[in-house]
Design a protein around this motif. Structure first.
Motif, PDB file in Angstrom:
ATOM      1  N   GLU A   1      35.299  37.174  40.201  1.00 30.57           N
ATOM      2  CA  GLU A   1      36.617  37.770  40.388  1.00 30.57           C
ATOM      3  C   GLU A   1      36.848  38.907  39.371  1.00 30.57           C
ATOM      4  OE1 GLU A   1      39.488  34.728  40.086  1.00 30.57           O
ATOM      5  OE2 GLU A   1      38.879  33.673  41.941  1.00 30.57           O
ATOM      6  N   THR A   2      37.691  39.851  39.818  1.00 34.44           N
ATOM      7  CA  THR A   2      38.039  41.004  38.966  1.00 34.44           C
ATOM      8  C   THR A   2      39.055  40.562  37.904  1.00 34.44           C
ATOM      9  OG1 THR A   2      37.694  42.498  40.805  1.00 34.44           O
ATOM     10  CG2 THR A   2      39.003  43.332  38.950  1.00 34.44           C
ATOM     11  N   THR A   3      38.787  40.960  36.614  1.00 37.53           N
ATOM     12  CA  THR A   3      39.704  40.652  35.508  1.00 37.53           C
ATOM     13  C   THR A   3      40.263  41.973  34.938  1.00 37.53           C
ATOM     14  OG1 THR A   3      37.935  40.734  33.881  1.00 37.53           O
ATOM     15  CG2 THR A   3      38.352  38.600  34.967  1.00 37.53           C
ATOM     16  N   ASN A   4      41.104  41.806  33.954  1.00 39.04           N
ATOM     17  CA  ASN A   4      41.687  43.008  33.328  1.00 39.04           C
ATOM     18  C   ASN A   4      40.611  43.901  32.724  1.00 39.04           C
ATOM     19  OD1 ASN A   4      44.313  42.302  34.002  1.00 39.04           O
ATOM     20  ND2 ASN A   4      44.557  41.015  32.168  1.00 39.04           N
ATOM     21  N   TYR A   5      39.549  43.279  32.178  1.00 38.88           N
ATOM     22  CA  TYR A   5      38.475  44.070  31.594  1.00 38.88           C
ATOM     23  C   TYR A   5      37.826  44.943  32.641  1.00 38.88           C
ATOM     24  CZ  TYR A   5      38.699  41.455  27.198  1.00 38.88           C
ATOM     25  OH  TYR A   5      39.106  40.913  26.028  1.00 38.88           O
ATOM     26  N   CYS A   6      37.647  44.329  33.810  1.00 37.01           N
ATOM     27  CA  CYS A   6      36.969  45.069  34.891  1.00 37.01           C
ATOM     28  C   CYS A   6      37.818  46.259  35.348  1.00 37.01           C
ATOM     29  CB  CYS A   6      36.717  44.140  36.072  1.00 37.01           C
ATOM     30  SG  CYS A   6      35.638  42.742  35.688  1.00 37.01           S
TER      31      CYS A   6
END
Length: 572
Positions: free
Chosen positions: A134-139
């Motif tokens: 899943e996409t996170t804030n870092y991504c």
């Protein structure tokens, strides 16, 4: 020895015990190995799961932070693991972007397109895990168009499961080998047991054959039974005595059902009266002087039995039975008693007859003299004539009684059957009239004589008349009844070898039961209540008629009639 016989042997019992113990131990060993294999397999599966989690956790953090350099280092490290076949990062279109196996970079893995959750596939000796990232804030810092929480890529981790598969295979092979070995052992054990039992049976059969040959050569009937009364052996004399064509007709059958099923009157024999039951109750050898036994053709005889128990391990396992047909002996004993009684009765009858004959002759003579000297009165002449007539009738009865008293001679000569009927009726006429029995006598005066013994043939007719009297008096106890008739017919008939003399005695009395009609001429069989008949009357008649080369036939319907027909060859 047949295989089914093996399972009844003592060897089969030991075989079953040993086989049961061996199979039990084999099952315990297989269960122990299965449990051990299960524990090992679970340990390997936990190792794979731990390895998977370590790989995912160690790389996911670097990927989540967007540190691809650290991520590729991790890929290189994972690629050195012996149990890892492949560890790749795949985009949402199925293209492999990064992999522990650099030769796979750029290739497509279409199985993950559209995948929303973790997926596991086990095939080709490997377990492959597909894990969505899943996409996170870092991504989103580097990929502004990626929505936080959306799936932007997938992990593909393929771990080798050869150790687990090898463990399963080895377990199956082990169990198969153990089972086949067990079956082989049981089969070998079974073969040895059968071989041993066959050899023992052959030795036993050699001894049994010798014993059987010896018993077959013995003239006395002999058979053996087990504790349940099942016949296990019957010698030739026994087969002949009971009229069995072969051993199969009695061996294997319950001896009581075969030879002691019913009593004389057709009623079932009580269990306590069975010959084997008597021995088992006593627990020792016994002798039974008199028992009714049946032949295969439905006839029976009086038997004498000697039973000896067969003892095995302290228990009675069966018995040997020696049998003797004593019917004739019993009949002869009773005949001797009867002859002795008849001799005494004959002496008494002869003495009484002589004592009566002299004065009755005097009465007749004096009456005749008186009539000759002082006759003339019509009424007086008639009375004197009656005295003379009755006196002559008494003299005739006395003459018949004297003839009966001198029975016993076996001498044969031409005999007038008309005379036999007349003499016999002289003895019975008064009694029949007193009992209200009407005589219907039809005699052909032209019948030929027969070659025989007067007294014996007279005894036959006396027995037949006595039986008819009994049957009529039982059915009609009152003195007079329209059907209380005794019919005697003496006639001449034609036969294949010449003229025959036929004597018929017919009554409408109580008749003979259907189940007894073929038995009444056997010795000691009677339809009369106890104390009223010996069961020898018709048997004596049968023997006398056979001695005269004739035949005797009985027809009857219980409650309606009885017809006895005696046929003798005539002297033309």
């Amino acid at each position: 020895m047949k295989l089914r016989d093996f399972w009844k042997s003592e060897t089969a019992t030991y075989f079953n015990v040993v086989t049961g113990i061996f199979v039990f131990v084999l099952i315990i060993v297989i269960l122990y190995n299965s449990l051990h294999s299960l524990e090992t397999r679970q340990s390997l599966e936990r190792y794979m799961e731990n390895l998977r989690d370590v790989i995912f956790l160690s790389t996911y953090d670097s990927l989540k932070k967007g540190n691809m350099k650290v991520f590729t280092n991790h890929l290189q490290e994972v690629g050195t693991f012996d149990d890892v076949h492949e560890f790749s990062l795949i985009d949402t279109k199925g293209m492999i972007r990064y992999s522990s196996n650099e030769s796979l970079v750029g290739k497509m893995e279409r199985g993950i397109i559209g995948l929303q959750q973790q997926k596991i596939i086990s095939r080709d000796g490997r377990t492959t895990y597909f894990f969505p990232v899943e996409t996170t804030n870092y991504c989103s810092r580097c990929h502004a168009d990626w929505k936080v929480g959306s799936i932007n890529s997938y992990y593909l981790l393929s771990l080798s499961r050869e150790a687990i598969d090898d463990l399963k295979s080895s377990t199956i092979y082990y169990h198969g080998i153990m089972t086949v070995s067990g079956l082989a052992f049981v089969l070998v054990l079974f073969s040895l047991a059968v071989y041993y039992e066959r050899r023992k049976s052959e030795e036993h059969n050699l001894v049994s054959a010798s014993v059987q040959n010896f018993m077959d050569s013995v003239d006395d009937p002999f058979l053996s039974v087990d504790a349940n009364g099942i016949c296990t052996f019957c010698n030739r004399s026994g087969l002949e005595l009971f009229g069995f064509a072969s051993e199969e007709m009695i061996v294997g059958r319950n001896v009581h059902e075969a030879i002691q099923h019913t009593a004389e009157d057709g009623s079932p024999v009580d269990d306590s009266d069975y010959i084997l039951t008597r021995m088992l109750d006593s627990g020792r050898s016994i002798k039974i002087d008199e028992v009714l036994l049946w032949r295969a053709d439905g006839t029976y005889f009086i038997g004498e039995c000697r039973l000896h128990p067969i003892i095995r391990r302290g228990n009675i396992s069966g018995a040997t039975i020696s049998l003797f047909d004593v019917t004739q002996k019993k009949a002869e004993d009773l005949r001797t008693i009867n002859l002795s009684q008849m001799a005494s009765l004959g002496e008494l009858a002869a003495g009484v007859a002589h004592e009566i004959n002299n004065p009755i002759s005097g009465v007749i003579n004096y009456t005749q003299l008186y009539k000759n000297r002082y006759g003339g009165d019509t009424e007086g002449d008639e009375l004197l004539g009656r005295i003379i007539k009755e006196g002559k009738r008494i003299s005739s009865i006395v003459y018949s009684l004297l003839n009966y008293a001198h029975q016993g001679s076996d001498k044969t000569e031409p005999v007038d059957m008309v005379g036999i009927v007349s003499e016999t009726l002289n003895l019975f006429k008064v009694r029949l009239e007193a009992e209200g029995i009407d005589l219907d006598v039809s005699i052909d005066e032209q019948i030929p004589r027969v070659n025989g013994n007067f007294q014996n043939l007279e005894q036959v007719l006396m027995n037949l008349i006595s039986n008819a009297r009994y049957a009529l008096n039982k059915k009609y106890p009152e003195n007079h009844h329209v059907d209380k008739i005794l019919r005697i017919v003496l006639e001449r008939v034609s036969g294949a070898d010449g003229s025959l003399v036929r004597l018929t005695v017919y009554d409408r009395g109580i008749g003979i039961p259907a189940d007894m009609i073929n038995k009444v001429m056997n010795p000691f069989v009677t339809t009369k209540p106890a104390g009223e008949g010996t069961g020898l009357g018709l048997h004596v008649c049968f023997n006398i008629i056979q001695q005269h080369n004739g035949r005797i036939d009985i027809e009857s319907d219980q409650g309606d009639f009885t017809r006895v027909t005696v046929t003798l060859p005539g002297l033309d």
